[in-house]
Design a protein around this motif. Structure first.
Motif, PDB file in Angstrom:
ATOM      1  N   THR A  91       0.866  -1.158   0.086  1.00  0.00           N
ATOM      2  CA  THR A  91       0.147   0.064   0.034  1.00  0.00           C
ATOM      3  C   THR A  91       0.756   1.089  -0.151  1.00  0.00           C
ATOM      4  OG1 THR A  91      -0.077   0.023   2.431  1.00  0.00           O
ATOM      5  CG2 THR A  91      -1.876  -1.291   1.110  1.00  0.00           C
ATOM      6  N   ASN A  92       0.288   2.272   0.003  1.00  0.00           N
ATOM      7  CA  ASN A  92       1.105   3.606  -0.140  1.00  0.00           C
ATOM      8  C   ASN A  92       2.163   3.722  -1.124  1.00  0.00           C
ATOM      9  OD1 ASN A  92      -1.136   4.648   1.769  1.00  0.00           O
ATOM     10  ND2 ASN A  92       0.149   3.908   3.416  1.00  0.00           N
ATOM     11  N   HIS A 101      14.365   5.252  -5.745  1.00  0.00           N
ATOM     12  CA  HIS A 101      13.905   3.786  -5.016  1.00  0.00           C
ATOM     13  C   HIS A 101      12.556   4.053  -4.985  1.00  0.00           C
ATOM     14  CE1 HIS A 101      18.054   3.253  -3.273  1.00  0.00           C
ATOM     15  NE2 HIS A 101      17.583   2.006  -3.152  1.00  0.00           N
ATOM     16  N   ILE A 102      11.764   2.907  -5.337  1.00  0.00           N
ATOM     17  CA  ILE A 102      10.199   2.783  -5.094  1.00  0.00           C
ATOM     18  C   ILE A 102       9.895   2.408  -3.604  1.00  0.00           C
ATOM     19  CG2 ILE A 102       8.498   1.053  -5.684  1.00  0.00           C
ATOM     20  CD1 ILE A 102       9.697   0.526  -8.464  1.00  0.00           C
ATOM     21  N   VAL A 103       8.993   2.932  -3.000  1.00  0.00           N
ATOM     22  CA  VAL A 103       8.736   3.025  -1.567  1.00  0.00           C
ATOM     23  C   VAL A 103       7.587   2.562  -1.382  1.00  0.00           C
ATOM     24  CG1 VAL A 103       8.687   4.300   0.530  1.00  0.00           C
ATOM     25  CG2 VAL A 103      10.432   4.850  -1.218  1.00  0.00           C
ATOM     26  N   TYR A 104       7.100   1.796  -0.429  1.00  0.00           N
ATOM     27  CA  TYR A 104       5.572   1.105  -0.320  1.00  0.00           C
ATOM     28  C   TYR A 104       5.689   0.638   1.123  1.00  0.00           C
ATOM     29  CZ  TYR A 104       7.355  -3.590  -1.467  1.00  0.00           C
ATOM     30  OH  TYR A 104       7.921  -4.544  -1.430  1.00  0.00           O
ATOM     31  N   ASP A 115       5.450  -1.543   8.057  1.00  0.00           N
ATOM     32  CA  ASP A 115       6.841  -1.395   7.616  1.00  0.00           C
ATOM     33  C   ASP A 115       6.920  -0.669   6.338  1.00  0.00           C
ATOM     34  OD1 ASP A 115       8.038  -2.585  10.246  1.00  0.00           O
ATOM     35  OD2 ASP A 115       7.455  -4.831   9.020  1.00  0.00           O
ATOM     36  N   VAL A 116       8.088  -0.183   6.238  1.00  0.00           N
ATOM     37  CA  VAL A 116       8.131   0.548   4.758  1.00  0.00           C
ATOM     38  C   VAL A 116       9.285  -0.236   4.151  1.00  0.00           C
ATOM     39  CG1 VAL A 116       9.378   2.836   3.703  1.00  0.00           C
ATOM     40  CG2 VAL A 116       7.608   3.024   5.793  1.00  0.00           C
ATOM     41  N   TYR A 117       9.096  -0.654   2.843  1.00  0.00           N
ATOM     42  CA  TYR A 117       9.962  -1.342   1.979  1.00  0.00           C
ATOM     43  C   TYR A 117      10.443  -0.428   0.914  1.00  0.00           C
ATOM     44  CZ  TYR A 117       8.139  -5.648   4.167  1.00  0.00           C
ATOM     45  OH  TYR A 117       8.039  -6.527   5.079  1.00  0.00           O
ATOM     46  N   GLU A 559      -1.119  -5.782  -6.652  1.00  0.00           N
ATOM     47  CA  GLU A 559       0.456  -5.981  -6.546  1.00  0.00           C
ATOM     48  C   GLU A 559       1.100  -4.928  -7.068  1.00  0.00           C
ATOM     49  OE1 GLU A 559       2.052  -8.180  -4.709  1.00  0.00           O
ATOM     50  OE2 GLU A 559       0.697 -10.214  -4.624  1.00  0.00           O
ATOM     51  N   LEU A 560       2.258  -4.684  -6.958  1.00  0.00           N
ATOM     52  CA  LEU A 560       3.066  -3.512  -7.712  1.00  0.00           C
ATOM     53  C   LEU A 560       3.686  -3.993  -9.089  1.00  0.00           C
ATOM     54  CD1 LEU A 560       4.745  -1.725  -4.566  1.00  0.00           C
ATOM     55  CD2 LEU A 560       2.402  -1.260  -5.546  1.00  0.00           C
ATOM     56  N   TYR A 561       3.665  -3.100  -9.985  1.00  0.00           N
ATOM     57  CA  TYR A 561       4.662  -3.118 -11.128  1.00  0.00           C
ATOM     58  C   TYR A 561       5.196  -1.863 -11.323  1.00  0.00           C
ATOM     59  CZ  TYR A 561       1.145  -6.819 -12.100  1.00  0.00           C
ATOM     60  OH  TYR A 561       0.339  -7.899 -11.920  1.00  0.00           O
ATOM     61  N   VAL A 562       6.264  -2.232 -12.264  1.00  0.00           N
ATOM     62  CA  VAL A 562       7.158  -1.038 -12.661  1.00  0.00           C
ATOM     63  C   VAL A 562       7.142  -0.798 -14.243  1.00  0.00           C
ATOM     64  CG1 VAL A 562       9.343  -2.091 -12.669  1.00  0.00           C
ATOM     65  CG2 VAL A 562       9.255   0.281 -12.324  1.00  0.00           C
ATOM     66  N   LYS A 563       7.121   0.366 -14.811  1.00  0.00           N
ATOM     67  CA  LYS A 563       7.007   0.503 -16.223  1.00  0.00           C
ATOM     68  C   LYS A 563       7.750   1.715 -16.767  1.00  0.00           C
ATOM     69  CE  LYS A 563       4.685   0.318 -20.453  1.00  0.00           C
ATOM     70  NZ  LYS A 563       5.465   1.535 -21.003  1.00  0.00           N
ATOM     71  N   ALA A 564       8.697   1.560 -17.577  1.00  0.00           N
ATOM     72  CA  ALA A 564       9.216   2.873 -18.122  1.00  0.00           C
ATOM     73  C   ALA A 564       8.464   3.473 -19.027  1.00  0.00           C
ATOM     74  CB  ALA A 564      10.610   2.277 -18.891  1.00  0.00           C
TER      75      ALA A 564
END
Length: 845
Positions: A91-92, A101-104, A115-117, A559-564
């Protein structure tokens, strides 16, 4: 009409949504939608965008075929357990301070603490917990960036600055709280601190108070005599005259010193001591400020309380709660322009706003007056107007351009019928209207993003004036230009740093699929950036090169994804948090069906769940789920906010039920006309749509009309009441959870939009509140009510139960939940509630 056979369910295993959607790709979005656009509200039906002859849309193959496990029995005990058993979803999501960095966040096991990842872009699928000692390097409460790359941010009660050499300096730790960070045109950091705005020079740490304000009488060295005897005292007694002369001389000397020495802070601006601050924003040049004030009146009465029976000391606690819409009082904000150089304070009146004194409720007032045998005469007095604010709009409604030469404000009429975006003529101290959004029903409390381009004095904003929420740009004084158009909605706009692109989400290829898009701000085709088919949200990296995405599907939590951004490659999944226990269960995958409406040209989109052993020639029992919130979309292809209900519906399907989940009129995602169909008449259009849904089940899924039940919470509970009371032939049994029974007792912000206020429009409240129709109850009814509900008060249920008792109704029962708020917390309460619902259906269907 052709029966909805088991072949349709089988097709859901092989049909790819992306294949269907390719007939309307994102790159062709503008061209295909423009021809469907209409200038008249009456023709804004969503059907023109989606008139393909397809019976239903089904979740794509990535969700997998429906796996009916022989031993995978879905049980109430399991699905109503603490949600962590599903997995601890991310989340978040967002980006670190420098964007590297990606933060969640994820909940800790067996805890509501999070917890923060963090995950670097080089290894986005390998995240680690952020060390507590370094948390301020990744998380922030607000962040601003200067043109040269210097970043200032706030984390908790500290403010930091990160310079271009990556050096981080802590400016504050505790002390006077700083907020609303921004950079000035001279490079200083500006922030609000208490009742002042300050500027901080980052080269030497020096601070300057730019402006301060006080809600009190302005101090006077000598005041004029207040009456006759005071006047005589000051003229006759030399001692008094000398004291006054000395005070006046001291004050003049102080003013002279302040005018000639920068060591002295400027005088405060004084406002009516009976008022309070609503908002304040200072120009990046530090020469002007806009301040909004309003009378300091109580937001609630002493009688606005709620008892809480279960306390540690075994006493009853009295909890304060919000005011009822029946007690609503108009609110007006005053806007002030402060000249920080001269000390001049000017009132910005609303007279230049078109329609500022329109009697927009004249017809409503006349109808209600006629019902009382009275006559209403049109009133052209100025309307109360406020800065726009809502639970969907968290950003300031006062926006300065970064050059400090232009400022815009977004204000709304308290009667909910108008929203204006206006600039301020700083030389002539007046508002200049740029865009008026009027709606005869109510202006949407969503879709209100607005602001300035970074490098030109050009406004961008959302507006629903075409019937759908779209994006516009406008040079002040010129006509607006549409960036998007068509029968779909856009949301969550983000302007690129170079002003070339506007990023956003939209449901252009299907009302239940939200993807990420971008469009050039100069105009042109819309570019689709994702093709995930479900519900997708995004956060754009600070350097505008990468998207982090949150994406969920019907049967899979997000879930989380990443995309250029500039890559043609598909988004890459970087988290896998769903538990094995969850994925092993035989969750149903509903079809999303467009059900024909008997009352509008647009179809009613709905999720349809069919049992494993569905047979077209065997009459089946069915349940209709009514989503809550009214203005909410649930017949989409993403993970539902109502995830427990999704699992409960899957359990019913496993036991041979058909389940229908409709986006009845008033639901989100389908444009203005769908949203406002319930204006002054809540509960009637929705029940009409439920009837169309029931008829569709009977005609297409071979459901036994006499064996259909319904349930829902909050607004869904309200609809259960309205259907059970006003259409007793429709359902054999119903369960109303945390339900609204009388809209006059609900809150102001939501209810006054739809029904106006009870003092103005009692007709609307009496035709829309279930308590007035309780005599219509004929079938078994279950009412489940939490007692610590500060949203829909327990009082609602108490009053309706008393009404049912007085009407001598027999076939209803009530279950109370002494420690639960509107959204239940304890798994035992969830279990008890759904055991009762399930029992109701088993005994009556």
């Amino acid at each position: 009409m052709q029966k909805f056979s088991s072949l349709v369910l089988a097709s859901s295993i092989t049909l790819l949504l992306s294949g269907c959607a390719n007939t309307d790709s994102g790159t062709e979005l503008n061209a295909k939608r423009s021809s469907a656009q209409s200038d008249t509200l009456s023709s804004r039906a969503p059907k023109s965008i989606r008139n393909e002859p397809i019976a239903s849309y089904t979740p794509d193959i990535e969700q997998g075929p429906v796996q009916y496990s022989e031993n995978g029995e879905i049980t109430l005990k399991q699905i109503m357990a603490d949600p962590q058993w599903l997995g601890r979803a991310p989340t978040n999501m967002g980006w670190s301070i420098d964007g590297s960095h990606i933060v969640y966040e994820r909940e800790q096991p067996n805890s509501k603490l999070k917890d923060v990842y963090i995950a670097s872009l080089d290894a986005a699928d390998k995240s680690v917990k952020a060390p507590l000692s370094q948390l301020h390097q990744y998380k922030y409460d607000e962040r601003v960036e200067r043109e040269d790359g210097v970043i200032a941010y706030r984390f908790k009660d500290s403010v930091y600055v990160q310079f271009t050499n990556n050096e981080v300096v802590q400016l504050t730790r505790g002390g006077s709280f700083l907020s609303s960070l921004s950079f000035m045109t001279d490079g200083r950091l500006m922030a609000l601190s208490g009742n002042s705005a300050i500027a901080i020079d980052l080269t030497n740490g020096s601070r300057e108070e730019l402006v301060s304000w006080s809600f009190s009488d302005e101090p006077e060295a000598v005041a004029a005599p207040k009456d006759y005897i005071a006047e005589q005292q000051q003229s006759l007694i030399q001692y008094i005259a000398k004291k006054r002369k000395n005070r006046e001389a001291k004050a003049n000397a102080q003013n002279t010193l302040a005018a000639n020495n920068t060591s002295i802070a400027p005088d405060a601006f004084y406002f009516d001591k009976t008022h309070k601050l609503v908002g304040v924003s200072v120009s990046p040049k530090g020469n002007f400020a806009i301040v909004a004030t309003t009378p300091d009146t109580p937001s609630r009465d002493d009688s606005d309380i709620m008892p809480h029976y279960i306390q540690e000391d075994s006493r009853i606690a009295s909890k304060p709660v919000r005011r009822k819409v029946a007690d609503a009082e108009p609110i007006n904000h005053q806007l002030w322009l402060l000249d920080l150089a001269s000390g001049e304070k000017s009132l910005l009146n609303y007279f230049s706003l078109p329609g500022y004194n329109d009697d927009v409720l004249a017809d409503v007032k006349a109808e209600n007056a006629e019902a009382k045998g009275e006559r209403y005469d049109v009133n052209r007095l100025p309307r109360p107007i406020t800065l726009l604010s809502s639970w969907n709009w968290q950003k300031p409604s006062i926006s300065w351009h970064k050059d400090g030469e232009q400022v815009a404000v977004m204000v709304e009429a308290w009667d909910n019928k108008d929203r204006w975006i206006a600039t301020v003529d700083l030389d002539n101290q007046r508002l200049v209207n740029q865009h008026r959004l009027h709606d005869d029903a109510w202006v949407n409390y969503r879709f209100n993003s607005f602001g300035w381009f970074n490098n030109s004095e050009t406004l961008y904003y959302q507006s629903e004036h075409s019937g759908y929420a779209h994006l516009y740009t406008q040079v002040p004084g010129q006509s607006p230009k549409a960036l998007t158009q068509g029968t779909f909605i856009t949301d969550s706009p983000t302007l690129s740093n170079d002003d070339m692109w506007m990023y956003f989400t939209a449901n252009s290829k299907h009302p239940g699929i939200f993807e990420v898009y971008r469009v050039k701000t100069a105009g042109g085709e819309v570019e689709a950036l994702t093709n995930l088919n479900g519900l997708t949200e995004y956060e754009l990296s600070p350097d505008n090169t990468t998207l982090v995405l949150s994406h969920g599907k019907v049967s899979r939590p997000p879930e989380l994804y990443v995309k250029a951004v500039d890559s043609t490659q598909a988004a890459t999944k970087i988290t896998d948090t769903v538990s094995d226990a969850f994925t092993a269960m035989p969750w149903a995958v509903p079809n999303v069906v467009a059900i024909p409406s008997s009352h509008t040209d647009a179809p009613i989109y709905a999720r349809v769940y069919l049992p494993k052993d569905y047979q077209a020639d065997k009459p089946l029992k069915a349940v209709v789920f009514n989503h809550g919130a009214g203005y909410l979309q649930n017949a989409h292809l993403g993970w539902s906010l109502y995830f427990r209900e999704y699992m409960f519906n899957s359990m019913l399907v496993q036991q041979g039920y058909v389940v229908l989940d409709m986006d009845y009129r008033a639901s989100a995602g389908y444009g203005r006309d769908w949203r406002t169909a319930i204006y002054r008449n809540m509960g009637t259009p929705e029940v009409q749509d439920l009837r169309d849904g029931v008829n569709w089940l009977v005609e297409n899924a071979n459901v036994d009309r006499k064996r259909i039940g319904t349930y829902g919470g909050s607004y869904g509970g309200f609809l259960t009441f309205m259907s059970m009371f006003n259409a007793p032939d429709l359902f054999a049994a119903g369960a109303a959870l945390r339900p609204v029974t009388d809209w006059a007792h609900y809150n102001i912000g939501y209810t006054s939009n739809i029904l106006n206020t009870p003092d103005v429009d009692p007709i609307a409240y009496e035709r829309s509140s279930p308590i007035y129709f309780a005599e219509g109850l004929e079938k078994p009814l279950l009412i489940n009510a939490p007692m610590v509900d500060d949203n829909v008060f327990f009082h609602d249920t108490v009053r309706l139960v008393q009404r049912l008792i007085e009407l001598e109704k027999e076939d209803f029962e009530t279950a109370i939940y002494p420690v639960e708020p509107h959204g239940f917390v304890q798994p035992s309460s969830w279990l008890d509630e759904y055991r009762r619902i399930y029992k109701l259906f088993e005994e009556n269907l």
